[in-house]
Scaffold this motif. Structure first.
Motif, PDB file in Angstrom:
ATOM      1  N   SER A 225      41.415 -47.540  55.139  1.00 16.49           N
ATOM      2  CA  SER A 225      41.331 -49.028  55.237  1.00 16.49           C
ATOM      3  C   SER A 225      41.958 -49.461  56.530  1.00 16.49           C
ATOM      4  O   SER A 225      41.484 -50.459  57.153  1.00 16.49           O
ATOM      5  N   ILE A 226      43.058 -48.914  56.777  1.00 13.11           N
ATOM      6  CA  ILE A 226      43.817 -49.287  57.964  1.00 13.11           C
ATOM      7  C   ILE A 226      42.949 -48.612  59.151  1.00 13.11           C
ATOM      8  O   ILE A 226      42.938 -49.501  60.290  1.00 13.11           O
ATOM      9  N   ARG A 227      42.600 -47.461  59.187  1.00 18.04           N
ATOM     10  CA  ARG A 227      41.661 -46.979  60.279  1.00 18.04           C
ATOM     11  C   ARG A 227      40.518 -47.859  60.431  1.00 18.04           C
ATOM     12  O   ARG A 227      40.124 -48.287  61.704  1.00 18.04           O
ATOM     13  N   ASP A 228      39.887 -48.015  59.297  1.00 20.73           N
ATOM     14  CA  ASP A 228      38.612 -49.052  59.654  1.00 20.73           C
ATOM     15  C   ASP A 228      39.031 -50.263  59.902  1.00 20.73           C
ATOM     16  O   ASP A 228      38.219 -50.938  60.738  1.00 20.73           O
ATOM     17  N   ALA A 229      40.163 -50.907  59.894  1.00 16.42           N
ATOM     18  CA  ALA A 229      40.564 -52.262  60.452  1.00 16.42           C
ATOM     19  C   ALA A 229      41.171 -51.962  61.688  1.00 16.42           C
ATOM     20  O   ALA A 229      41.491 -53.101  62.353  1.00 16.42           O
ATOM     21  N   GLN A 230      41.112 -50.796  62.220  1.00 13.60           N
ATOM     22  CA  GLN A 230      41.676 -50.511  63.664  1.00 13.60           C
ATOM     23  C   GLN A 230      43.018 -51.073  64.027  1.00 13.60           C
ATOM     24  O   GLN A 230      43.382 -51.484  64.917  1.00 13.60           O
ATOM     25  N   THR A 231      43.922 -50.812  62.797  1.00 11.67           N
ATOM     26  CA  THR A 231      45.216 -51.434  63.036  1.00 11.67           C
ATOM     27  C   THR A 231      46.162 -50.137  62.710  1.00 11.67           C
ATOM     28  O   THR A 231      47.314 -50.284  62.400  1.00 11.67           O
ATOM     29  N   GLN A 232      45.810 -48.785  62.832  1.00  6.72           N
ATOM     30  CA  GLN A 232      46.323 -47.628  62.649  1.00  6.72           C
ATOM     31  C   GLN A 232      47.832 -47.512  63.676  1.00  6.72           C
ATOM     32  O   GLN A 232      48.506 -47.051  63.185  1.00  6.72           O
ATOM     33  N   ASN A 233      47.630 -47.939  64.840  1.00  9.28           N
ATOM     34  CA  ASN A 233      48.422 -47.802  65.670  1.00  9.28           C
ATOM     35  C   ASN A 233      49.997 -48.601  65.196  1.00  9.28           C
ATOM     36  O   ASN A 233      50.916 -48.035  65.192  1.00  9.28           O
ATOM     37  N   GLU A 234      49.651 -49.881  64.739  1.00  9.83           N
ATOM     38  CA  GLU A 234      50.679 -50.885  64.123  1.00  9.83           C
ATOM     39  C   GLU A 234      51.079 -50.195  63.027  1.00  9.83           C
ATOM     40  O   GLU A 234      52.665 -50.066  62.757  1.00  9.83           O
ATOM     41  N   PHE A 235      50.354 -49.641  62.207  1.00 16.33           N
ATOM     42  CA  PHE A 235      50.774 -49.025  60.900  1.00 16.33           C
ATOM     43  C   PHE A 235      51.751 -48.166  61.137  1.00 16.33           C
ATOM     44  O   PHE A 235      52.922 -47.870  60.324  1.00 16.33           O
ATOM     45  N   VAL A 236      51.556 -47.055  62.004  1.00 19.71           N
ATOM     46  CA  VAL A 236      52.129 -45.849  62.082  1.00 19.71           C
ATOM     47  C   VAL A 236      53.623 -46.174  62.778  1.00 19.71           C
ATOM     48  O   VAL A 236      54.494 -45.711  62.700  1.00 19.71           O
ATOM     49  N   SER A 237      53.421 -47.076  63.821  1.00 21.01           N
ATOM     50  CA  SER A 237      54.668 -47.485  64.503  1.00 21.01           C
ATOM     51  C   SER A 237      55.517 -48.133  63.428  1.00 21.01           C
ATOM     52  O   SER A 237      56.856 -47.455  63.513  1.00 21.01           O
ATOM     53  N   THR A 238      55.340 -48.927  62.514  1.00 21.71           N
ATOM     54  CA  THR A 238      56.105 -49.296  61.747  1.00 21.71           C
ATOM     55  C   THR A 238      56.764 -48.377  60.734  1.00 21.71           C
ATOM     56  O   THR A 238      58.021 -48.168  60.211  1.00 21.71           O
ATOM     57  N   GLN A 239      56.004 -47.356  60.408  1.00 21.94           N
ATOM     58  CA  GLN A 239      56.701 -46.183  59.532  1.00 21.94           C
ATOM     59  C   GLN A 239      57.649 -45.414  60.294  1.00 21.94           C
ATOM     60  O   GLN A 239      58.710 -45.283  60.039  1.00 21.94           O
ATOM     61  N   LEU A 240      57.707 -45.266  61.605  1.00 19.14           N
ATOM     62  CA  LEU A 240      58.696 -44.867  62.469  1.00 19.14           C
ATOM     63  C   LEU A 240      59.584 -45.617  62.661  1.00 19.14           C
ATOM     64  O   LEU A 240      60.967 -45.254  62.338  1.00 19.14           O
ATOM     65  N   GLU A 241      59.626 -47.002  62.991  1.00 19.34           N
ATOM     66  CA  GLU A 241      60.383 -47.839  63.095  1.00 19.34           C
ATOM     67  C   GLU A 241      61.495 -48.062  61.861  1.00 19.34           C
ATOM     68  O   GLU A 241      62.745 -47.915  62.004  1.00 19.34           O
ATOM     69  N   GLU A 242      60.742 -47.967  60.689  1.00 16.16           N
ATOM     70  CA  GLU A 242      61.553 -48.099  59.498  1.00 16.16           C
ATOM     71  C   GLU A 242      62.315 -46.847  59.020  1.00 16.16           C
ATOM     72  O   GLU A 242      63.003 -47.147  58.211  1.00 16.16           O
ATOM     73  N   SER A 243      61.810 -45.780  59.377  1.00 17.92           N
ATOM     74  CA  SER A 243      62.419 -44.501  58.676  1.00 17.92           C
ATOM     75  C   SER A 243      63.246 -43.699  59.878  1.00 17.92           C
ATOM     76  O   SER A 243      64.200 -42.967  59.518  1.00 17.92           O
ATOM     77  N   LEU A 244      63.019 -44.047  61.198  1.00 21.97           N
ATOM     78  CA  LEU A 244      63.580 -43.271  62.301  1.00 21.97           C
ATOM     79  C   LEU A 244      64.476 -43.771  63.312  1.00 21.97           C
ATOM     80  O   LEU A 244      65.170 -43.332  63.938  1.00 21.97           O
ATOM     81  N   PHE A 245      64.229 -45.133  63.516  1.00 23.19           N
ATOM     82  CA  PHE A 245      64.812 -45.940  64.632  1.00 23.19           C
ATOM     83  C   PHE A 245      66.103 -46.197  64.293  1.00 23.19           C
ATOM     84  O   PHE A 245      66.679 -46.714  65.374  1.00 23.19           O
ATOM     85  N   HIS A 246      66.964 -45.981  63.217  1.00 21.33           N
ATOM     86  CA  HIS A 246      68.211 -46.175  63.170  1.00 21.33           C
ATOM     87  C   HIS A 246      68.994 -44.960  63.845  1.00 21.33           C
ATOM     88  O   HIS A 246      70.226 -45.078  63.887  1.00 21.33           O
ATOM     89  N   PHE A 247      68.157 -43.994  64.130  1.00 21.15           N
ATOM     90  CA  PHE A 247      68.801 -42.746  64.667  1.00 21.15           C
ATOM     91  C   PHE A 247      69.212 -42.822  66.114  1.00 21.15           C
ATOM     92  O   PHE A 247      68.791 -43.511  66.819  1.00 21.15           O
ATOM     93  N   SER A 248      70.379 -42.050  66.390  1.00 17.08           N
ATOM     94  CA  SER A 248      70.723 -42.160  67.917  1.00 17.08           C
ATOM     95  C   SER A 248      69.714 -41.240  68.495  1.00 17.08           C
ATOM     96  O   SER A 248      68.845 -40.446  68.067  1.00 17.08           O
ATOM     97  N   ALA A 249      69.738 -41.339  69.994  1.00 17.64           N
ATOM     98  CA  ALA A 249      68.604 -40.437  70.795  1.00 17.64           C
ATOM     99  C   ALA A 249      69.071 -38.982  70.501  1.00 17.64           C
ATOM    100  O   ALA A 249      68.088 -38.130  70.280  1.00 17.64           O
TER     101      ALA A 249
END
Ligand code: PGA
Length: 253
Positions: free
Chosen positions: A134-158
């Motif tokens: 449904s997200i691919r059909d709505a062409q919002t996959q980039n935002e969707f996957v960015s959020t997955q990264l932001e919410e699970s990974l972005f608290h880590f240091s480089a």
């Protein structure tokens, strides 16, 4: 230089006898890997120890758990801890597969906790992300996957984020026989790398392996893996057939 990884995800398949035969067949094949190419087998928990023994420290081959819990130990019946994995010398764990997210309601925040404990125990997570149809059909996959990264990974240091491998698996391509085209895979992988670069800088982003998953097989692996931002694959169905997976390993760039 980032690693190129062919990872098998056996999911909840195979009895122990069949698992042994499959692993024996693959391990006895003539496969030569360079120091930056790895083959990883995410096997069901009851087979972790056996699989680890079978590998017998074979260079560039590793066993992974398909899941772990977010707590160190205690009264969590049925769960597997990273401390247990470490005690078996297991060095990889798949975290956040879409089937865990869907059937076991694993949220981005909960997955962040699992990633934390895996890194605490020096176990390399293969962190899965990817959008439903449904997200691919709505062409919002980039935002969707960015959020997955932001919410699970972005608290880590480089430093820490570079210890994680990412697997992009569009849910509409998993087990459906419908692979993303190599252009669709490259487009998303480039997007993910940019999201990582914007947060951590280009050098860090260039160090992170991003695998593609979703109906990878011997006949399409080479083309998909040849894309500049695709660093191998996480493979379900085709990893249950020795000849298929051997060919997939040999397709790593
Ligand atoms: P598939 O599964 O290769 O059977 O599509 C991939 C995965 O779920 O990791």
């Amino acid at each position: 230089m980032r690693k190129q990884i062919a990872a098998a995800n056996w999911k909840m398949n195979l009895t122990v006898d069949k698992a042994e035969v499959l692993l024996d067949n693959i391990l006895s094949a003539d496969i030569s890997l360079s120091s930056d190419q790895l083959a990883v087998f995410a096997v069901p928990s009851p087979y972790l120890q056996l699989a680890q023994q079978k590998l017998n420290n074979k260079e560039n081959f590793y066993i992974a758990a398909q899941n772990c819990y977010s707590k160190k130990s205690g009264a969590y019946t049925g769960e597997v801890s990273v401390e247990m994995l470490q005690s078996l010398n297991i060095q990889y764990v798949v975290i956040g597969h879409s089937e865990r997210r869907e059937y076991f309601q694993e949220s981005n925040a909960f997955l962040a906790e699992k990633l934390n404990i895996a890194l605490e125990y020096n176990i390399t997570p293969i962190f899965c992300c990817g959008e439903p149809l449904s997200i691919r059909d709505a062409q919002t996959q980039n935002e969707f996957v960015s959020t997955q990264l932001e919410e699970s990974l972005f608290h880590f240091s480089a430093d820490d984020v570079q210890k994680i491998a990412i697997a992009y698996e569009p849910i509409w391509a998993i087990g459906t026989g419908k692979t993303a085209t190599s252009e669709q895979a490259q487009e998303m992988h480039a997007h993910l790398r940019k999201v990582l670069a914007d947060k951590y800088g280009k050098d860090v982003a260039d160090n992170i392996s991003i695998l593609y998953g979703g109906s990878v097989k011997a006949s399409n692996a080479k083309e998909i893996f040849s894309q500049p931002d695709v660093d191998g694959g996480l493979v379900g169905g085709a990893s249950l057939l020795a000849d298929e997976f051997i060919a997939i390993i040999k397709s790593l760039k």
